[in-house]
Design a protein around this motif. Sequence first.
Motif, PDB file in Angstrom:
ATOM      1  N   ASP A 177     -17.885  12.819 121.969  1.00 23.80           N
ATOM      2  CA  ASP A 177     -18.951  13.659 121.964  1.00 23.80           C
ATOM      3  C   ASP A 177     -19.427  14.157 123.407  1.00 23.80           C
ATOM      4  O   ASP A 177     -19.689  12.976 123.923  1.00 23.80           O
ATOM      5  N   PRO A 178     -18.887  15.242 123.922  1.00 25.38           N
ATOM      6  CA  PRO A 178     -19.202  15.451 125.355  1.00 25.38           C
ATOM      7  C   PRO A 178     -20.619  15.371 125.838  1.00 25.38           C
ATOM      8  O   PRO A 178     -20.803  14.940 126.855  1.00 25.38           O
ATOM      9  N   ALA A 179     -21.459  15.749 124.933  1.00 19.19           N
ATOM     10  CA  ALA A 179     -22.843  15.657 125.046  1.00 19.19           C
ATOM     11  C   ALA A 179     -23.285  13.990 125.524  1.00 19.19           C
ATOM     12  O   ALA A 179     -24.282  13.901 126.300  1.00 19.19           O
ATOM     13  N   ALA A 180     -22.800  13.244 124.539  1.00 22.95           N
ATOM     14  CA  ALA A 180     -23.035  11.866 125.018  1.00 22.95           C
ATOM     15  C   ALA A 180     -22.652  11.338 126.480  1.00 22.95           C
ATOM     16  O   ALA A 180     -23.292  10.644 126.929  1.00 22.95           O
ATOM     17  N   VAL A 181     -21.384  11.974 126.672  1.00 25.36           N
ATOM     18  CA  VAL A 181     -20.653  11.272 127.971  1.00 25.36           C
ATOM     19  C   VAL A 181     -21.755  12.011 129.094  1.00 25.36           C
ATOM     20  O   VAL A 181     -22.325  11.184 130.027  1.00 25.36           O
ATOM     21  N   ALA A 182     -22.394  13.211 128.721  1.00 30.37           N
ATOM     22  CA  ALA A 182     -23.180  13.739 129.816  1.00 30.37           C
ATOM     23  C   ALA A 182     -24.558  13.118 130.025  1.00 30.37           C
ATOM     24  O   ALA A 182     -25.096  12.835 131.063  1.00 30.37           O
ATOM     25  N   PHE A 183     -24.831  12.557 128.969  1.00 29.18           N
ATOM     26  CA  PHE A 183     -25.958  11.731 128.686  1.00 29.18           C
ATOM     27  C   PHE A 183     -25.877  10.506 129.587  1.00 29.18           C
ATOM     28  O   PHE A 183     -26.568  10.252 130.380  1.00 29.18           O
ATOM     29  N   ASP A 184     -24.891   9.637 129.280  1.00 26.51           N
ATOM     30  CA  ASP A 184     -24.729   8.488 130.026  1.00 26.51           C
ATOM     31  C   ASP A 184     -24.518   8.806 131.286  1.00 26.51           C
ATOM     32  O   ASP A 184     -25.019   8.066 132.144  1.00 26.51           O
ATOM     33  N   ALA A 185     -23.864   9.728 131.981  1.00 25.10           N
ATOM     34  CA  ALA A 185     -23.637  10.242 133.155  1.00 25.10           C
ATOM     35  C   ALA A 185     -24.930  10.150 133.907  1.00 25.10           C
ATOM     36  O   ALA A 185     -25.092   9.758 135.034  1.00 25.10           O
ATOM     37  N   CYS A 186     -25.930  10.975 133.219  1.00 28.79           N
ATOM     38  CA  CYS A 186     -27.270  11.189 133.930  1.00 28.79           C
ATOM     39  C   CYS A 186     -28.009  10.241 134.074  1.00 28.79           C
ATOM     40  O   CYS A 186     -28.397   9.776 135.292  1.00 28.79           O
ATOM     41  N   GLN A 187     -27.837   9.465 133.123  1.00 26.91           N
ATOM     42  CA  GLN A 187     -28.679   7.791 133.291  1.00 26.91           C
ATOM     43  C   GLN A 187     -28.020   7.083 134.223  1.00 26.91           C
ATOM     44  O   GLN A 187     -28.930   6.389 135.150  1.00 26.91           O
ATOM     45  N   ALA A 188     -26.472   6.943 134.247  1.00 28.80           N
ATOM     46  CA  ALA A 188     -25.768   6.277 135.412  1.00 28.80           C
ATOM     47  C   ALA A 188     -26.270   6.825 136.733  1.00 28.80           C
ATOM     48  O   ALA A 188     -26.656   6.143 137.695  1.00 28.80           O
ATOM     49  N   ALA A 189     -26.229   8.225 136.944  1.00 31.35           N
ATOM     50  CA  ALA A 189     -26.585   8.708 138.188  1.00 31.35           C
ATOM     51  C   ALA A 189     -27.991   8.481 138.588  1.00 31.35           C
ATOM     52  O   ALA A 189     -28.381   8.008 139.793  1.00 31.35           O
ATOM     53  N   LYS A 190     -28.979   8.669 137.785  1.00 28.60           N
ATOM     54  CA  LYS A 190     -30.408   8.146 138.084  1.00 28.60           C
ATOM     55  C   LYS A 190     -30.403   6.420 138.367  1.00 28.60           C
ATOM     56  O   LYS A 190     -31.073   6.158 139.487  1.00 28.60           O
ATOM     57  N   ALA A 191     -29.892   5.717 137.748  1.00 27.74           N
ATOM     58  CA  ALA A 191     -30.067   4.241 137.976  1.00 27.74           C
ATOM     59  C   ALA A 191     -29.142   4.085 139.300  1.00 27.74           C
ATOM     60  O   ALA A 191     -29.586   3.015 140.040  1.00 27.74           O
ATOM     61  N   ARG A 192     -28.245   4.476 139.565  1.00 31.91           N
ATOM     62  CA  ARG A 192     -27.396   4.268 140.863  1.00 31.91           C
ATOM     63  C   ARG A 192     -28.075   4.947 141.948  1.00 31.91           C
ATOM     64  O   ARG A 192     -27.386   4.908 143.189  1.00 31.91           O
ATOM     65  N   GLY A 193     -29.001   5.695 141.771  1.00 28.43           N
ATOM     66  CA  GLY A 193     -29.180   6.716 142.847  1.00 28.43           C
ATOM     67  C   GLY A 193     -28.396   7.348 143.558  1.00 28.43           C
ATOM     68  O   GLY A 193     -28.441   8.025 144.814  1.00 28.43           O
ATOM     69  N   ILE A 194     -27.550   8.259 142.540  1.00 19.63           N
ATOM     70  CA  ILE A 194     -26.480   8.961 143.154  1.00 19.63           C
ATOM     71  C   ILE A 194     -27.323  10.517 143.591  1.00 19.63           C
ATOM     72  O   ILE A 194     -28.108  11.004 142.822  1.00 19.63           O
ATOM     73  N   ASP A 195     -26.733  11.212 144.541  1.00 17.00           N
ATOM     74  CA  ASP A 195     -27.270  12.439 144.930  1.00 17.00           C
ATOM     75  C   ASP A 195     -26.769  13.562 144.262  1.00 17.00           C
ATOM     76  O   ASP A 195     -27.640  14.391 143.668  1.00 17.00           O
TER      77      ASP A 195
END
Lengths: 320, 482
Positions: A177-195
């Motif tokens: 599910d592409p939305a699930a990928v987006a969800f994970d990516a957003c969380q990862a970006a937040k956790a890793r402090g990505i710009d």
Amino acid sequence: MAFEFIKRAINEGVDKLRGGLAKTRSALLGSLQSLLRGRALDDALIAELKQRLIMSDIGVVATDKIIQDLHAAWKDRRINSGDQVLEFLKSELRRYWPAESRALLVAASGPTVILVTGINGAGKTTSIAKLGQWLKSQGKTVMVAACDTFRAAAVEQLTIWANRIGVDIVKHQMGADPAAVAFDACQAAKARGIDVLIVDTAGRLHTQDHLMRELAKIRRVIQKVIPEAPHEVLLVLDATTGQNAIRQAEEFKKAVELTGIFLAKLDGTAKGGIVVAIRHQLSLPVKFIGIGETPDDMEPFDPDQFVEALFQQETAVKPQ
Amino acid sequence: MFDSLSERFSGLVKTLSGRGRISESNVRDAMANVRTALLEADVNYDVVDQFSRRVLDKAIGAEVLNSLEPGQQIIKIVYDELVELMGPSATGVQFVASPPTIIMMCGLQGSGKTTTCGKLALYLKGKGKNPLLVAADTQRPAAIEQLATLATQVDVPVYREDGVANPVPICRNAIEHARQTGRDVVILDTAGRLHIDAPLMEQLRQINATVRPHQIFLVIDAMVGQDAVQSARAFNEQLEIDGIIVTKFDSDTRGGAALSVRSVTGKPIKFMGVGEKLQMLEEFHPDRIAQRILGMGDVLSLVEKAQEHFDEKQAQKMQAKLANATFTLDDFLDQMRSVRKMGPLKQLLGMMPGMGAALKDMHLPEEELNKAEAIIQSMARKERQNPDMIEASHRRRIARGSGVQVDDVSRLIKGFVSARDMVKKMSRFTMGDKAGLAKAMASMTPEQYSAMSRMSAGPLREASRLSPQQKRKLRERRRRGH
């Protein structure tokens, strides 16, 4: 990398845009020079001009408007020779872009999310690589999300680009599910402090309602993790597209509230006239243009430069 | 596809048909509208010019204007010219006597080459061939993976040489590989390239010189603008292509590219891609497309599609069941699935005469159909056989099972029962009283019915009466050409 960057800046610079547009000009407006020079303005010349404008994908509506204005100016005796027409067209075209911000919208704090959309084959994945490279060169940390889980090998394609430009990637299996990928990516970006998180999506024709709703869902899911995201929703348009580009922009705008356009493949024989048509009919800024095959071949869109480049002397430009 | 174009052309048909007298200026006005419509549809400027000049030359003559039905005559001229513009019909792939037949695909980036390779392989398999797909796109990241995935999906082998940058030896080796493994068609998927990219075009010429493909297909995007003709012309000049495949026909493009490229290159459009699924590659028939553009529908393609997906015996059995109301929800599910296999509803209805324009803003409930499928599948077999017996508590269970509201289940059952009973009534008419059936139909959907009868009394009759002759003419012409 730094050396590469400096070399590139010196060698290419603005020439690159001109290089890309050189082909545009030779097909359309370059030939205007020889058409107009030394000729008195008359109905026949105006008719020829109209033909050239339509052949550049500017569109019937925008062309009619320009020709009408030209006709009025001629009747008022403001212009009467072919040589003046060139200046007139330039100023006319420049008027299409009033001052507006074309800068990338960024988050006040936390990751900036860029959602990238477009029809099949528009050039989304390559454009994402370019955007990523550009952001990296500005010292930002970048992550990409492989939400095209539909097309065969789309995830592999983005992975290869991510490795080449050296950015993180979040991906699932094909068919996820592409939305699930987006969800994970957003969380990862937040956790890793990505710009900046750039979200790739599957190409979809704007006529496919269910796929457009899927896109809206991706947007909603992103919003769940990062409330003010996505900060940018870009539509990647193929510059060789005809008047259908307008329809695409309208439909994508309806589904996901676009914030701007990434005009890909402007280095082709693309006449780029569609930029004018889009500007004429939609209030959507073109933010970036893609002008080649490598990740460096991207420029923020600058209308003055664009119009200037359209009307450059052919001899002053060396095509790439 | 062609929707708004067909809207404008229907306007032309409406203005001109049924008029006793038509003046020269009527024709000129109508054609000026058509001209603008074509330009807005991205048909190449020069092509539009030639097209309208030819129509006007033929239409504005005392012979036509003073004829009994000048409107019909002019519509026929427009129809003929449209067919001429896109024709002649030359679909399919020609195979060589000593296999393998080598097909090379080429085109701009993002036009849909790789997907089309997969579709073509599936199409050829359907014709009893054993194709081999060759990954000759060494430029784009993961292009080889993409082709390999598609190959698995259509169950066709793929030839690849990972890590090799030059596609020329890959193609050469692939042909040898095909000979050894007994594959009779080889499809070369080359990298997308701009026709002005000299080194990459040189590479294509080298592949061409080395493996001497029997057919070269240019793949173009149906949404491409005025520039379509430039790239088509350039590819044709450098490679002498054999045919064109137009992709993404299922978009709402007005399809100007499809109308332009044939007349610029002189090469026929062989296929069109009409959807993301791999079986969605159709042969291109200029006469049928012209009928669609003129709002006459494309009944022939619809019938062919139906024949592909239904077998006669099954249909007869179904009709018997309908007649004596033993039609069950299982049968309904079967029917629904067969219809949906033929393609999206909108595409199917668009082929009905007079429906094109009406469908433009209509939202068709594909999703409702999914829902209906889920509901029926959540029923016990007995319930499907006899929906009248489904009690409220059953309905609750079914709703839970299919993730819908109880109301949805009730609505479906109610709808089914009343439809079944209505069909029973109607089938009584078919047996004795044909006029009665017509009356029943007319009272059901007066708009559709009148649209149909109007169209079939008008240009459709003309077109279908003419098309066998025309086909023969085209066939002869083609034979002479070869």
